[in-house]
Write a protein that holds these residues in place. Structure first.
Motif, short mmCIF file in Angstrom:
data_model
loop_
_atom_site.label_atom_id
_atom_site.label_comp_id
_atom_site.label_asym_id
_atom_site.label_seq_id
_atom_site.Cartn_x
_atom_site.Cartn_y
_atom_site.Cartn_z
N VAL A 224 -6.51 2.18 6.86
CA VAL A 224 -7.23 1.00 6.37
C VAL A 224 -6.29 -0.20 6.29
O VAL A 224 -6.65 -1.31 6.70
CB VAL A 224 -7.90 1.30 5.01
CG1 VAL A 224 -8.54 0.04 4.43
CG2 VAL A 224 -8.94 2.41 5.17
N ALA A 225 -5.08 0.01 5.80
CA ALA A 225 -4.10 -1.08 5.72
C ALA A 225 -3.82 -1.65 7.12
O ALA A 225 -3.69 -2.88 7.29
CB ALA A 225 -2.82 -0.61 5.06
N GLY A 226 -3.74 -0.78 8.12
CA GLY A 226 -3.53 -1.24 9.49
C GLY A 226 -4.67 -2.10 9.99
O GLY A 226 -4.46 -3.10 10.68
N SER B 269 0.83 -1.20 0.00
CA SER B 269 0.00 0.00 0.00
C SER B 269 0.86 1.25 0.00
O SER B 269 1.99 1.26 0.49
CB SER B 269 -0.95 0.02 1.20
OG SER B 269 -0.22 0.02 2.41
N PHE B 270 0.28 2.30 -0.56
CA PHE B 270 0.87 3.63 -0.57
C PHE B 270 -0.11 4.57 0.11
O PHE B 270 -1.33 4.49 -0.12
CB PHE B 270 1.11 4.10 -2.02
CG PHE B 270 1.47 5.55 -2.11
CD1 PHE B 270 2.74 5.99 -1.76
CD2 PHE B 270 0.55 6.48 -2.54
CE1 PHE B 270 3.07 7.33 -1.82
CE2 PHE B 270 0.86 7.83 -2.62
CZ PHE B 270 2.13 8.25 -2.26
N SER B 271 0.40 5.44 0.95
CA SER B 271 -0.43 6.40 1.65
C SER B 271 0.39 7.67 1.86
O SER B 271 1.61 7.66 1.74
CB SER B 271 -0.87 5.82 3.00
OG SER B 271 -1.88 6.59 3.60
N ARG B 272 -0.29 8.74 2.16
CA ARG B 272 0.39 10.01 2.40
C ARG B 272 -0.23 10.73 3.58
O ARG B 272 -1.41 11.07 3.58
CB ARG B 272 0.30 10.90 1.15
CG ARG B 272 1.15 12.16 1.26
CD ARG B 272 0.89 13.06 0.05
NE ARG B 272 0.87 14.45 0.44
CZ ARG B 272 -0.09 15.10 1.08
NH1 ARG B 272 -1.19 14.49 1.40
NH2 ARG B 272 0.03 16.35 1.39
N ALA B 273 0.60 10.96 4.61
CA ALA B 273 0.19 11.78 5.75
C ALA B 273 0.38 13.24 5.35
O ALA B 273 0.72 13.54 4.21
CB ALA B 273 1.02 11.41 6.98
N GLY B 274 0.18 14.13 6.29
CA GLY B 274 0.35 15.56 6.00
C GLY B 274 -0.99 16.21 5.76
O GLY B 274 -2.04 15.70 6.16
N LEU C 155 -6.57 -7.74 11.20
CA LEU C 155 -7.61 -8.77 11.05
C LEU C 155 -7.13 -10.06 10.40
O LEU C 155 -7.68 -11.12 10.67
CB LEU C 155 -8.79 -8.20 10.25
CG LEU C 155 -9.61 -7.12 10.95
CD1 LEU C 155 -10.56 -6.45 9.97
CD2 LEU C 155 -10.38 -7.72 12.12
N VAL C 156 -6.17 -9.94 9.50
CA VAL C 156 -5.68 -11.13 8.79
C VAL C 156 -4.16 -11.16 8.80
O VAL C 156 -3.50 -10.12 8.89
CB VAL C 156 -6.20 -11.20 7.33
CG1 VAL C 156 -7.70 -11.37 7.29
CG2 VAL C 156 -5.79 -10.00 6.53
N ASP C 157 -3.62 -12.35 8.72
CA ASP C 157 -2.17 -12.52 8.71
C ASP C 157 -1.66 -12.28 7.30
O ASP C 157 -1.84 -13.14 6.41
CB ASP C 157 -1.83 -13.94 9.18
CG ASP C 157 -0.33 -14.17 9.27
OD1 ASP C 157 0.43 -13.19 9.38
OD2 ASP C 157 0.07 -15.35 9.22
N VAL C 158 -1.09 -11.09 7.07
CA VAL C 158 -0.59 -10.74 5.75
C VAL C 158 0.83 -10.17 5.88
O VAL C 158 1.16 -9.52 6.87
CB VAL C 158 -1.48 -9.69 5.03
CG1 VAL C 158 -2.84 -10.25 4.69
CG2 VAL C 158 -1.63 -8.42 5.86
#
Length: 169
Positions: free
Chosen positions: A27-29, A3-8, A34-37
């Protein structure tokens, strides 16, 4: 999961708000809880600006140039997983161009099922699903999840339902 995300400074209900953690990372967190990934965080070699408007300008320039922004670290091994959860924000109605860098580097996920998840301001998936179908012609594109950025922190129920629907829970 990659995943790619941007804070700020981010778009927030027509205005701006500073996020310590980007919406897609939230969302990635939840998914990782919830699942082992295995997780891989896509980070730009040249980080995106803190400010919203400079990020919009950079993104638009990358779209116009059909750019492939460099990724900061080595890509994960190709072909290790049968299913890849692929997360990003939706910028200008599509995935950020760094997602195309990632897809190109992963040999377009040949033989893999790709489950996209996105966060967005007003566009839903935008063209992401069509783009991924075109960019990954030898992959199976599974059901995706789109979460409005302003609702990302409260999306656990939606994330859980999606993971169940795609057979991961």
């Amino acid at each position: 999961m990659a995943s790619f995300s941007r804070a700020g400074e981010n778009y927030w209900n027509g205005g701006r708000r500073v996020l310590e953690v980007g919406n897609t990372d939230l969302v990635a967190g939840m998914i990782a809880d919830l699942v082992d990934v295995d997780t891989y965080r896509i980070e730009a070699a040249e980080p995106y600006p803190f400010g919203y408007e400079p990020t919009v300008e950079r993104n638009w320039a990358e779209v116009q140039a059909d750019a492939r922004p460099a990724i900061a670290r080595s890509l994960p091994p190709v072909g290790v997983h049968d299913v890849v959860l692929l997360g990003s924000p939706v910028w200008a109605m599509q995935e950020p161009m760094i997602m195309r860098t990632f897809i190109d580097g992963m040999d377009a996920f040949a033989g893999v099922t790709v489950l996209p998840f996105v966060t967005y301001a007003v566009s839903g998936f935008g063209s992401v699903l069509d783009d991924y179908a075109r960019l990954c012609p030898d992959a199976t594109l599974g059901q995706g999840l789109a979460i409005r950025g302003e609702e990302a922190a409260d999306a656990l129920s939606s994330v859980r339902s999606w993971l169940s629907a795609v057979g991961m829970l």
